[in-house]
Design an enzyme around this catalytic site. Structure first.
Site, PDB file in Angstrom:
ATOM      1  N   SER A  42       0.920  -1.271   0.037  1.00 24.27           N
ATOM      2  CA  SER A  42       0.095   0.047  -0.010  1.00 24.27           C
ATOM      3  C   SER A  42       0.836   1.226   0.062  1.00 24.27           C
ATOM      4  O   SER A  42       0.915   2.034   0.947  1.00 24.27           O
ATOM      5  CB  SER A  42      -0.912  -0.059   1.122  1.00 24.27           C
ATOM      6  OG  SER A  42      -0.309   0.264   2.431  1.00 24.27           O
ATOM      7  N   HIS A 146      -3.229  -5.901   1.879  1.00 26.46           N
ATOM      8  CA  HIS A 146      -2.361  -7.002   2.500  1.00 26.46           C
ATOM      9  C   HIS A 146      -2.988  -8.431   2.282  1.00 26.46           C
ATOM     10  O   HIS A 146      -2.293  -9.494   2.502  1.00 26.46           O
ATOM     11  CB  HIS A 146      -1.927  -6.806   3.864  1.00 26.46           C
ATOM     12  CG  HIS A 146      -0.891  -5.396   4.080  1.00 26.46           C
ATOM     13  ND1 HIS A 146      -0.683  -4.832   4.995  1.00 26.46           N
ATOM     14  CD2 HIS A 146      -0.373  -4.713   2.777  1.00 26.46           C
ATOM     15  CE1 HIS A 146       0.270  -3.794   5.002  1.00 26.46           C
ATOM     16  NE2 HIS A 146       0.199  -3.829   3.402  1.00 26.46           N
ATOM     17  N   GLU A 155      -5.100  -2.344   8.905  1.00 22.90           N
ATOM     18  CA  GLU A 155      -4.369  -3.252   9.988  1.00 22.90           C
ATOM     19  C   GLU A 155      -5.070  -2.739  11.474  1.00 22.90           C
ATOM     20  O   GLU A 155      -5.285  -1.572  11.484  1.00 22.90           O
ATOM     21  CB  GLU A 155      -2.931  -2.668  10.263  1.00 22.90           C
ATOM     22  CG  GLU A 155      -2.153  -2.834   9.137  1.00 22.90           C
ATOM     23  CD  GLU A 155      -0.857  -2.251   9.013  1.00 22.90           C
ATOM     24  OE1 GLU A 155      -0.278  -1.642  10.053  1.00 22.90           O
ATOM     25  OE2 GLU A 155      -0.404  -2.091   7.867  1.00 22.90           O
ATOM     26  N   GLU A 196       1.475  -9.511   6.310  1.00 20.75           N
ATOM     27  CA  GLU A 196       2.300  -9.052   7.515  1.00 20.75           C
ATOM     28  C   GLU A 196       2.167 -10.327   8.794  1.00 20.75           C
ATOM     29  O   GLU A 196       2.664 -10.051   9.745  1.00 20.75           O
ATOM     30  CB  GLU A 196       1.991  -7.908   8.134  1.00 20.75           C
ATOM     31  CG  GLU A 196       2.475  -6.673   7.030  1.00 20.75           C
ATOM     32  CD  GLU A 196       2.179  -5.421   7.570  1.00 20.75           C
ATOM     33  OE1 GLU A 196       1.730  -5.318   8.749  1.00 20.75           O
ATOM     34  OE2 GLU A 196       2.565  -4.322   6.938  1.00 20.75           O
ATOM     35  N   ASP A 232      -4.278   1.112  11.395  1.00 20.04           N
ATOM     36  CA  ASP A 232      -3.950   1.557   9.996  1.00 20.04           C
ATOM     37  C   ASP A 232      -5.035   1.498   9.149  1.00 20.04           C
ATOM     38  O   ASP A 232      -5.300   0.460   8.542  1.00 20.04           O
ATOM     39  CB  ASP A 232      -2.566   0.980   9.570  1.00 20.04           C
ATOM     40  CG  ASP A 232      -2.142   1.735   8.287  1.00 20.04           C
ATOM     41  OD1 ASP A 232      -2.791   2.841   7.744  1.00 20.04           O
ATOM     42  OD2 ASP A 232      -1.145   1.481   7.757  1.00 20.04           O
ATOM     43  N   GLU A 275      -3.627   5.290  11.923  1.00 18.91           N
ATOM     44  CA  GLU A 275      -2.617   5.719  10.952  1.00 18.91           C
ATOM     45  C   GLU A 275      -3.405   6.049   9.900  1.00 18.91           C
ATOM     46  O   GLU A 275      -4.638   5.162   9.459  1.00 18.91           O
ATOM     47  CB  GLU A 275      -1.890   4.810  10.904  1.00 18.91           C
ATOM     48  CG  GLU A 275      -0.552   4.762   9.773  1.00 18.91           C
ATOM     49  CD  GLU A 275       0.417   3.582   9.623  1.00 18.91           C
ATOM     50  OE1 GLU A 275       0.656   2.871  10.812  1.00 18.91           O
ATOM     51  OE2 GLU A 275       0.583   3.346   8.428  1.00 18.91           O
ATOM     52  N   ASP A 302       1.206   8.121   7.308  1.00 22.60           N
ATOM     53  CA  ASP A 302       2.246   7.434   6.711  1.00 22.60           C
ATOM     54  C   ASP A 302       2.225   7.878   4.915  1.00 22.60           C
ATOM     55  O   ASP A 302       3.078   8.556   5.019  1.00 22.60           O
ATOM     56  CB  ASP A 302       1.784   5.858   6.902  1.00 22.60           C
ATOM     57  CG  ASP A 302       2.563   4.831   6.090  1.00 22.60           C
ATOM     58  OD1 ASP A 302       3.466   5.352   5.528  1.00 22.60           O
ATOM     59  OD2 ASP A 302       2.052   3.578   5.874  1.00 22.60           O
ATOM     60  N   LYS A 327       9.528   5.221   7.708  1.00 26.84           N
ATOM     61  CA  LYS A 327      10.074   4.125   6.959  1.00 26.84           C
ATOM     62  C   LYS A 327      11.164   4.530   5.979  1.00 26.84           C
ATOM     63  O   LYS A 327      10.961   5.078   4.883  1.00 26.84           O
ATOM     64  CB  LYS A 327       8.818   3.809   5.833  1.00 26.84           C
ATOM     65  CG  LYS A 327       7.677   3.206   6.544  1.00 26.84           C
ATOM     66  CD  LYS A 327       6.268   2.903   5.646  1.00 26.84           C
ATOM     67  CE  LYS A 327       5.326   2.205   6.117  1.00 26.84           C
ATOM     68  NZ  LYS A 327       4.219   2.224   5.170  1.00 26.84           N
ATOM     69  N   HIS A 355       8.277  -1.085   9.558  1.00 24.66           N
ATOM     70  CA  HIS A 355       8.726  -2.173   8.806  1.00 24.66           C
ATOM     71  C   HIS A 355       7.998  -1.703   7.511  1.00 24.66           C
ATOM     72  O   HIS A 355       6.794  -0.888   7.288  1.00 24.66           O
ATOM     73  CB  HIS A 355       8.234  -3.368   9.212  1.00 24.66           C
ATOM     74  CG  HIS A 355       6.716  -3.708   9.439  1.00 24.66           C
ATOM     75  ND1 HIS A 355       6.445  -5.038   9.659  1.00 24.66           N
ATOM     76  CD2 HIS A 355       5.723  -3.039   9.376  1.00 24.66           C
ATOM     77  CE1 HIS A 355       4.921  -4.948   9.616  1.00 24.66           C
ATOM     78  NE2 HIS A 355       4.619  -3.565   9.747  1.00 24.66           N
ATOM     79  N   ARG A 356       7.888  -2.687   6.225  1.00 19.02           N
ATOM     80  CA  ARG A 356       7.009  -2.715   5.303  1.00 19.02           C
ATOM     81  C   ARG A 356       6.480  -3.918   5.298  1.00 19.02           C
ATOM     82  O   ARG A 356       6.592  -4.972   5.817  1.00 19.02           O
ATOM     83  CB  ARG A 356       7.690  -2.440   3.961  1.00 19.02           C
ATOM     84  CG  ARG A 356       8.504  -1.161   3.753  1.00 19.02           C
ATOM     85  CD  ARG A 356       7.638   0.063   4.011  1.00 19.02           C
ATOM     86  NE  ARG A 356       6.420   0.585   3.204  1.00 19.02           N
ATOM     87  CZ  ARG A 356       6.179   1.077   2.566  1.00 19.02           C
ATOM     88  NH1 ARG A 356       7.453   1.874   2.150  1.00 19.02           N
ATOM     89  NH2 ARG A 356       5.122   1.358   1.620  1.00 19.02           N
ATOM     90  N   LYS A 378       6.363  -0.167  14.552  1.00 21.01           N
ATOM     91  CA  LYS A 378       5.345  -1.008  14.197  1.00 21.01           C
ATOM     92  C   LYS A 378       6.361  -2.119  13.253  1.00 21.01           C
ATOM     93  O   LYS A 378       6.556  -1.691  12.098  1.00 21.01           O
ATOM     94  CB  LYS A 378       4.527   0.047  13.386  1.00 21.01           C
ATOM     95  CG  LYS A 378       3.214  -0.847  12.580  1.00 21.01           C
ATOM     96  CD  LYS A 378       2.352   0.092  11.922  1.00 21.01           C
ATOM     97  CE  LYS A 378       2.661  -0.025  10.553  1.00 21.01           C
ATOM     98  NZ  LYS A 378       1.403   0.158   9.498  1.00 21.01           N
TER      99      LYS A 378
END
Ligand SMILES: C=C(OP(=O)(O)O)C(=O)O
Ligand SMILES: [Mg+2]
Length: 403
Positions: A42, A146, A155, A196, A232, A275, A302, A327, A355-356, A378
């Site tokens: 994303s 995701h 998320e 994830e 998120d 987020e 983000d 990030k 992270h990604r 995160k």
């Protein structure tokens, strides 16, 4: 300090099974650093450019490596990163790829730490860094980009805000992940995992809120400290600019309705963190929401800020958000990521190191979070590429990290 002797670049696999860039840096005195680029799904419209892996490597070999080898001191991170920018010659790393740039930037930092014989967080954070550790935000239910056919919100994140240690916080998030599985099983809902490692059940967001509420409260009682949760929303992925509305599974929301909806969720579930609740171009919407709920929760940008000081400056001016996701691959170098953290902290914005969705075993962000004194990180909950960072944080807290 010693100069970079050689930079080696190769293709390796990330957690999605896609190729990514790994960099090895050797110094003239024998120091060594290795790092790999993560990759988003994303991704924000304003991120630095990730090139096809082989193109990124070929271009970095041609333009960046000759400027680094035998020329740049490995401990001078700003010079390493300036050299990468000069070799690239664009604003967004579209020539050598942010994937090559970030792998080289992080590998140089690790090589410098190796030369110093210090852990990476110590090299990056300095001797007077303090000894705070970030609270891990753990993705336990997810959908969006995701996972197919799961929640619209990307998320649902466990936030163990009362944990007495990183280790307790990491274990609590794993327990919430496991409790979510039990609750889903009781409800007869089958679930696979998303990119994830979060559960990706085919339920709507309302059900996910109920499941999260129950799971964090059960685990909070069990562990004896406060666990809240956050989101998120990754709202840019659900925003339809032509219709000016946010598309959920079975309904849409206008921008004003989206702001009301999120503000109500913050109140109803005492959310610790939200987020990307609005589109990546909507500074005004972020500002309105921050006005409403900024005293009670973190409103984090983000895709809005993409770790970019210019975009963050605009946000600060407009009162958009009170937190920024960091990030390194969104901007391309560690120096740029540090600048974003510094600007955020100076202006009362909480940095959250992240992270990604596509990751490797690389642990640089665990060190970055400790080095910058970030209040949150995160980096998932389960899965080898996520636990690599979480376990490294546990080692750092116990002062036994060897990196
Ligand atoms: C980690 C995230 O996902 P991605 O890496 O796919 O952008 C995120 O959106 O915060
Ligand atoms: Mg995000």
């Amino acid at each position: 300090m010693t100069r970079i002797e050689s930079v080696r670049l190769r293709q390796i696999l990330d957690s999605r099974g896609n190729t990514t860039v790994e960099a090895d840096i050797l110094t003239e005195s024998g120091g060594f650093g290795r790092a790999a680029a993560p990759s988003g799904a994303s991704t924000g419209e304003y991120e630095a450019i990730e090139l096809d892996t082989s193109e990124a490597i070929a271009s970095a070999r041609e333009h960046a490596v000759p400027r680094l080898e035998g020329a740049v001191y490995v401990g001078d991170q700003r010079d390493v990163d300036r050299t990468l920018r000069a070799a690239d010659g664009t604003d967004n790393f579209s020539e050598i790829g942010a994937n090559s740039a970030v792998a080289i930037s992080m590998a140089a930092a690790k090589a410098a730490a190796d030369v110093l014989g210090a852990p990476l967080y110590q090299h990056l954070g300095g001797a007077f860094r303090g000894d705070n550790y970030p609270i891990p935000l753990g993705n336990v239910i997810g959908g969006g980009e995701h996972a197919a056919d799961a929640t619209a919100i990307q998320e649902f994140l466990s936030a163990p805000v009362g944990a007495p240690s990183v280790q307790d916080a990491v274990f609590a998030n794993a327990a919430v992940h496991s409790e979510v599985a039990d609750i889903l099983a009781e409800r007869g809902v089958p679930s696979a995992k998303g990119d994830e490692g979060a559960w990706a059940p085919s339920i709507d967001d309302d059900d996910a809120f109920e499941v999260m509420d129950e799971a964090v409260s059960t685990v909070s009682d069990e562990f004896g400290f406060e666990i809240r949760f956050g989101l998120d929303v990754a709202a840019a992925e659900m925003y339809d600019a032509d219709a000016d509305e946010y598309q959920y599974r079975d309904r849409t929301r206008s921008t004003d309705e989206q702001i009301e909806y999120i503000a109500d969720l913050v109140d109803e579930y005492d959310l610790a963190y939200v987020e990307d609740p609005l589109d990546e171009n909507d500074y005004e919407g972020f500002a309105k929401l921050t006005d409403k709920v900024g005293e009670k929760t973190l409103v984090c940008g983000d895709d809005l800020f993409v770790t970019n000081v210019e975009r963050l400056s605009e946000g600060i001016e407009k009162g958009a958000g009170n937190s920024i996701l960091i990030k390194p691959n969104q901007i391309g170098t560690l120096s740029d990521a540090f600048d974003a953290v510094e600007l955020a902290v100076e202006n009362g914005y909480d940095p959250v190191i992240s992270h990604r969705s596509g990751e490797t075993e690389d642990t640089t962000i665990a060190h970055l979070a400790v080095a910058t004194d970030a209040p949150f990180i995160k980096t998932g909950t389960v899965g080898g590429e996520r636990t690599a960072k979480l376990n490294e944080l546990i080692r750092i807290e116990q002062n036994v990290s060897r990196l």
